[in-house]
Write an enzyme that holds these catalytic residues in place. Sequence first.
Site, PDB file in Angstrom:
ATOM      1  N   LYS A  17       0.813  -1.222   0.000  1.00 62.28           N
ATOM      2  CA  LYS A  17       0.000   0.000   0.000  1.00 62.28           C
ATOM      3  C   LYS A  17       0.847   1.273   0.000  1.00 62.28           C
ATOM      4  O   LYS A  17       0.462   2.267  -0.596  1.00 62.28           O
ATOM      5  CB  LYS A  17      -1.006  -0.002   1.150  1.00 62.28           C
ATOM      6  CG  LYS A  17      -0.394   0.012   2.533  1.00 62.28           C
ATOM      7  CD  LYS A  17      -1.519  -0.061   3.544  1.00 62.28           C
ATOM      8  CE  LYS A  17      -1.076  -0.193   4.973  1.00 62.28           C
ATOM      9  NZ  LYS A  17       0.330  -0.240   5.336  1.00 62.28           N
ATOM     10  N   ARG A  92      -6.282   3.333  12.493  1.00 61.16           N
ATOM     11  CA  ARG A  92      -6.015   1.953  12.881  1.00 61.16           C
ATOM     12  C   ARG A  92      -7.133   1.352  13.722  1.00 61.16           C
ATOM     13  O   ARG A  92      -7.187   0.138  13.905  1.00 61.16           O
ATOM     14  CB  ARG A  92      -4.721   1.862  13.698  1.00 61.16           C
ATOM     15  CG  ARG A  92      -3.481   2.036  12.873  1.00 61.16           C
ATOM     16  CD  ARG A  92      -2.251   1.820  13.728  1.00 61.16           C
ATOM     17  NE  ARG A  92      -1.078   2.382  13.105  1.00 61.16           N
ATOM     18  CZ  ARG A  92      -0.326   1.752  12.212  1.00 61.16           C
ATOM     19  NH1 ARG A  92      -0.620   0.521  11.865  1.00 61.16           N
ATOM     20  NH2 ARG A  92       0.707   2.335  11.683  1.00 61.16           N
ATOM     21  N   ARG A 131      12.682 -11.303   3.053  1.00 55.86           N
ATOM     22  CA  ARG A 131      13.400 -10.063   2.784  1.00 55.86           C
ATOM     23  C   ARG A 131      14.752 -10.013   3.480  1.00 55.86           C
ATOM     24  O   ARG A 131      14.858 -10.198   4.689  1.00 55.86           O
ATOM     25  CB  ARG A 131      12.528  -8.900   3.269  1.00 55.86           C
ATOM     26  CG  ARG A 131      13.060  -7.552   2.868  1.00 55.86           C
ATOM     27  CD  ARG A 131      11.982  -6.534   2.862  1.00 55.86           C
ATOM     28  NE  ARG A 131      11.462  -6.306   4.209  1.00 55.86           N
ATOM     29  CZ  ARG A 131      10.437  -5.498   4.462  1.00 55.86           C
ATOM     30  NH1 ARG A 131       9.820  -4.895   3.485  1.00 55.86           N
ATOM     31  NH2 ARG A 131      10.039  -5.326   5.705  1.00 55.86           N
ATOM     32  N   ARG A 175       3.419  -9.840  13.811  1.00 52.15           N
ATOM     33  CA  ARG A 175       2.989  -8.564  13.236  1.00 52.15           C
ATOM     34  C   ARG A 175       1.702  -8.737  12.444  1.00 52.15           C
ATOM     35  O   ARG A 175       0.798  -7.907  12.515  1.00 52.15           O
ATOM     36  CB  ARG A 175       4.077  -8.004  12.307  1.00 52.15           C
ATOM     37  CG  ARG A 175       5.172  -7.234  13.026  1.00 52.15           C
ATOM     38  CD  ARG A 175       6.378  -7.050  12.142  1.00 52.15           C
ATOM     39  NE  ARG A 175       6.173  -6.116  11.046  1.00 52.15           N
ATOM     40  CZ  ARG A 175       6.900  -6.117   9.915  1.00 52.15           C
ATOM     41  NH1 ARG A 175       7.848  -6.998   9.739  1.00 52.15           N
ATOM     42  NH2 ARG A 175       6.670  -5.228   8.992  1.00 52.15           N
TER      43      ARG A 175
END
Length: 221
Positions: A17, A92, A131, A175
């Site tokens: 995003k 949020r 990553r 997360r």
Amino acid sequence: MSLNRALIFLGPPGAGKGTQAKQIAERERVPHLSTGDMLRDAVARGTALGQMAKPIMERGELVPDDIILGMVEERLSRPDSAHGFIFDGFPRTIPQAEQLDKILARRGFGKPLVIEFRVDSEKLLRRLSGRWTCSVGGETYNIYERPPKVPGVCDRDGGKLVQRSDDRPEVVNERLASYERQTKPLVDYYRRHGVLEVVDGSASIAEVNRALDEILKRAEG
Ligand SMILES: [Zn+2]
């Protein structure tokens, strides 16, 4: 062409995003807003709210909603926000969303258009936990999707690739789980208000961009 509305991008870390928000903000010449950037900016400029937020941030605590929302309202009153803006990862929670609705109404904006970036959790896990970052130049690789030519070595400067602690699978899992817990109710809130659109965040950057264009066109018409 002008956006003339509030866009809100919701999605888990790794859903792309931020990349899309940046591109669309540049194209539409509207600000790309995240609460992290707004906080850092307010602290740097030493605004009243920035001064309140600074010690809280230094203690590593969560900045309370009244400060965040005050900052949002201040930011939206600047001239560059007059023709719309994109929120990246804000709000949020439902209380933040309700307060944001009020701010938007006060500033003469209608309901926001909310885009949820949905990505299959297996794919997200690979995207995030794959990553690795160059310890020299900071370049990022993904061992599944975009591996370096030589494992563990940066293509550009030969630097050693390391995995940030944030990107370790167990941390990524946590997360994502905490995002789910927090954001599900928010997604439902916007769906109930009839302003939610969904894009497939696992598609390519170009494909997601096209999908967003179509949503924006439809919303204009
Ligand atoms: Zn490098």
